[in-house]
Design an enzyme around this catalytic site. Structure first.
Site, PDB file in Angstrom:
ATOM      1  CG  HIS A   1      -0.396  -0.031   2.536  1.00  0.00           C
ATOM      2  ND1 HIS A   1      -0.063   1.100   3.228  1.00  0.00           N
ATOM      3  CD2 HIS A   1      -0.072  -1.077   3.346  1.00  0.00           C
ATOM      4  CE1 HIS A   1       0.419   0.761   4.419  1.00  0.00           C
ATOM      5  NE2 HIS A   1       0.439  -0.549   4.512  1.00  0.00           N
TER       6      HIS A   1
ATOM      7  CG  HIS B   1       0.952   1.924  12.585  1.00  0.00           C
ATOM      8  ND1 HIS B   1      -0.355   1.483  12.691  1.00  0.00           N
ATOM      9  CD2 HIS B   1       1.358   1.528  11.357  1.00  0.00           C
ATOM     10  CE1 HIS B   1      -0.692   0.838  11.587  1.00  0.00           C
ATOM     11  NE2 HIS B   1       0.334   0.841  10.768  1.00  0.00           N
TER      12      HIS B   1
ATOM     13  CG  ASP C   1      -2.669   4.168   2.854  1.00  0.00           C
ATOM     14  OD1 ASP C   1      -2.169   3.066   2.526  1.00  0.00           O
ATOM     15  OD2 ASP C   1      -3.573   4.275   3.697  1.00  0.00           O
TER      16      ASP C   1
ATOM     17  CD  GLU D   1      -3.098  -1.598   5.831  1.00  0.00           C
ATOM     18  OE1 GLU D   1      -3.467  -2.529   6.562  1.00  0.00           O
ATOM     19  OE2 GLU D   1      -2.400  -0.657   6.249  1.00  0.00           O
ATOM     20  CD  GLU D   2      -1.055   2.277   7.560  1.00  0.00           C
ATOM     21  OE1 GLU D   2      -1.734   1.815   8.494  1.00  0.00           O
ATOM     22  OE2 GLU D   2       0.101   1.897   7.306  1.00  0.00           O
TER      23      GLU D   2
ATOM     24  CG  ASP E   1       2.942   0.122   7.585  1.00  0.00           C
ATOM     25  OD1 ASP E   1       2.505  -0.379   6.534  1.00  0.00           O
ATOM     26  OD2 ASP E   1       2.237   0.346   8.574  1.00  0.00           O
TER      27      ASP E   1
END
Ligand code: ZN
Length: 456
Positions: A96, A428, A98, A160-161, A129
Site C-alpha cells: 500500500h 505507526h 498510503d 490501507e491505513e 510501512d
C-alpha cells in the site's frame, strides 16, 4: 538462471541499490497520509509516483480511483500487470502507498518526511510501512528483468491505513486484474533484520455487549446488601468464569489452535514484558507457548464497562451493568461461531441467576497460511537462500482485515505474507525506519521466490 542464481540476483540488486533507496526516499517525501483525505490530490500524486516507478520496471501500471460503498469517490489505487507467458503461473504483488499520520513531529529525531540514513537504517514515515513493500516489489522485478518466469499482477492500495473502506467493492469490480495463483502481501515483517519470516496467521476478532441486571431499580446497600449482590459484582463474577485457574479461556465452542506450521521459536517473555511494561509481580496468564497464547489461542478483553465513577459514588446496590467484550479468535475459527459460543456461555453461566442479555456486534475473520503449499515451501527456501539463515515464522495476534478478504474472494490463491518490517521498525510510531540490509535481502528473497514459482 539456475546455478548461482542467488549470487547473480544479489549482484543485480547491488547494481540497482541506489535506485531502490532513492525510490524509497522520494516516496517518503510525498507524505502520503491517507487520513488527510484518501481522495485528495496528494494521494493521487503518490499513486502516480508508484505507477511511474512500476512502469520503469516493466509493469503496465495505471492509477484508478475506487468508489466507496456509499458511491462517493474513494482511494487512488495502482493496478498493473506484466504478462510473460499465458501458461505460466500468475502472482499478485500487494503493498500500500498510503502512510500513517505524524501527529507530533517533535517526537521524531529526524524530519518524518525526509528519508534519513543513520547506522544502516533509513528513517521516515512510510519507510517500512509500506514504502518498503513497494521497494521490495520494484527491486525484485528489476532484478529479474527479462528472466521473470511468472506473470505479474500488481495492486498497490491507497487506503490501507484507513481500514480499506472501498477494498472489497474495488477488488470485486477488478476480479480479472487480480485473479492469480499466488498473492504476495509485502506488508508485514521479519523476525529481525537478519532473520526472515513468513507471517503464518492472523487472529480474528468479535465484539459483543453484555448487560447484567439484578434489580428493577437501585436500592440502599444498608437495607438490602447481603442476599442481593450488585450488578457490578455479578458482572465481575461472570467475567472471571471465562477462565480456569491457569488463566486459559474455558468457553466451550471457542476454539484454540496450535501455531500454524509449527512453532519454530517461542517469543522471549522478557521482551514481551518489557514491550508492554508488565508489572514485575504479574504472572503471565494461560498455558502453552507464549507464541500460541498471543497468536492462535483466543483472548477476551473487557474494553468497556458502565459502572458508577468512584468520585461521587454512594451506598447503593447497582441494578444493572453493561460491559463490552472484545474477543480475539483462533485464526481458523469463524468469528461468528466463537461469538455465538461466548454469548451462549454468558447467558448460561449467569451468576445467581441474574439476568444476562447479549448484543452481538462486529466480526472480523482471521486467516491461516497453508504451511504445506508448494508456494509456502518456495518462499521459505528463497528466504533461506537470500538471508543465509533459516526463516523463523511468526503469527500476528491482531488482524490485517484485507488479507482474509483477499483469501475469501480468491479462495484458490496461496497467500504469502512477507514484508519490510522488523522489531525496530516502529511502524505507526515516531522514528519509523527500515533496515537497509534487511531490505536488500528481502528484495533478493522475493526475486528468488518469483523465480521458484516459475519453476526455476
Ligand atoms: Zn502496512
Amino acid at each position: 538462471m539456475a546455478a548461482g542464481q542467488v549470487d547473480e540476483l544479489r549482484k543485480r540488486v547491488n547494481d540497482d541499490w541506489e535506485r531502490i533507496v532513492e525510490l524509497l526516499k522520494q516516496k517518503i517525501a510525498l507524505g502520503s497520509v491517507s487520513s488527510k483525505g484518501i481522495a485528495a490530490d496528494h494521494m493521487k500524486r503518490s499513486a502516480q509516483f508508484v505507477a511511474d516507478e512500476l512502469i520503469k520496471v516493466g509493469v503496465d501500471a495505471k492509477v484508478v480511483q475506487s468508489t466507496n460503498p456509499d458511491g462517493s469517490a474513494g482511494a487512488w489505487e495502482v493496478i498493473g500487470s506484466k504478462i510473460v507467458n499465458e501458461q505460466a503461473p500468475t502472482v499478485l504483488l500487494y503493498a500500500h502507498h498510503d502512510v500513517q499520520p505524524v501527529p507530533d513531529a517533535s517526537q521524531w529525531d529526524t524530519d518524518p518526511f525526509v528519508g534519513t540514513e543513520i547506522d544502516g537504517r533509513l528513517y521516515g514515515r512510510g519507510s517500512a510501512d509500506d514504502g518498503g513493500g513497494i521497494a521490495i516489489h520494484s527491486g525484485a522485478l528489476q532484478a529479474l528483468g527479462d528472466d521473470l518466469p511468472v506473470n505479474i499482477k500488481v495492486f498497490i492500495e491507497g487506503e490501507e491505513e484507513m481500514g480499506s473502506p472501498s477494498f472489497i467493492p474495488f477488488i470485486e469490480s477488478h476480479r480479472e486484474e487480480f485473479d492469480s495463483d499466488v498473492i504476495i502481501v509485502a506488508d508485514s515483517g521479519n523476525w529481525s533484520a537478519d532473520i526472515p519470516s513468513l507471517t503464518t496467521s492472523l487472529r480474528g476478532n468479535t465484539t459483543l455487549d453484555v448487560t447484567v441486571s439484578v434489580l428493577g431499580h437501585p436500592v440502599h446497600s444498608g437495607q438490602f446488601g447481603g442476599p442481593i449482590l450488585d450488578a457490578n459484582t455479578l458482572a465481575a463474577m461472570l467475567i472471571s468464569s471465562l477462565y480456569d485457574e491457569h488463566g486459559d479461556v474455558i468457553v466451550p465452542g471457542v476454539a484454540s489452535q496450535e501455531v500454524v506450521g509449527g512453532l519454530q521459536r517461542d517469543l522471549d517473555e522478557a521482551s514481551v514484558r518489557a514491550d508492554a511494561a508488565v508489572e514485575p509481580t504479574y504472572t503471565m496468564a494461560g498455558t502453552g507457548s507464549l507464541a500460541e497464547r498471543l497468536w492462535t489461542k483466543p483472548s477476551i478483553t473487557v474494553i468497556g464497562m458502565d459502572v458508577h465513577p468512584v468520585e461521587g459514588s454512594f451506598n447503593v446496590i447497582a441494578n444493572q451493568t453493561r460491559i463490552r467484550l472484545s474477543m480475539r479468535t483462533a485464526p481458523g475459527q469463524k468469528p461468528q461461531e466463537a461469538q455465538q459460543a461466548l454469548a451462549k456461555y454468558l447467558v448460561e453461566n449467569a451468576p445467581f441467576g441474574a439476568k444476562v442479555e447479549v448484543t452481538p456486534l462486529d466480526n472480523g475473520m482471521g486467516w491461516a497460511m497453508d504451511p504445506d503449499a508448494e508456494a509456502t515451501q518456495d518462499a521459505l527456501q528463497a528466504m533461506k537462500e537470500a538471508f543465509g539463515v533459516d526463516p523463523v515464522n511468526k503469527g500476528e495476534g491482531g488482524s490485517i482485515p484485507f488479507i482474509p478478504e483477499l483469501q475469501r474472494i480468491f479462495p484458490q490463491a496461496q497467500v504469502l505474507v512477507t514484508g519490510p518490517e522488523d522489531p525496530k521498525a516502529n511502524a505507526h510510531s515516531p522514528n519509523e525506519s527500515i533496515s537497509l540490509s534487511g531490505l536488500r535481502n528481502n528484495v533478493i528473497a522475493e526475486a528468488l521466490l518469483l523465480s521458484k514459482l516459475g519453476g526455476e
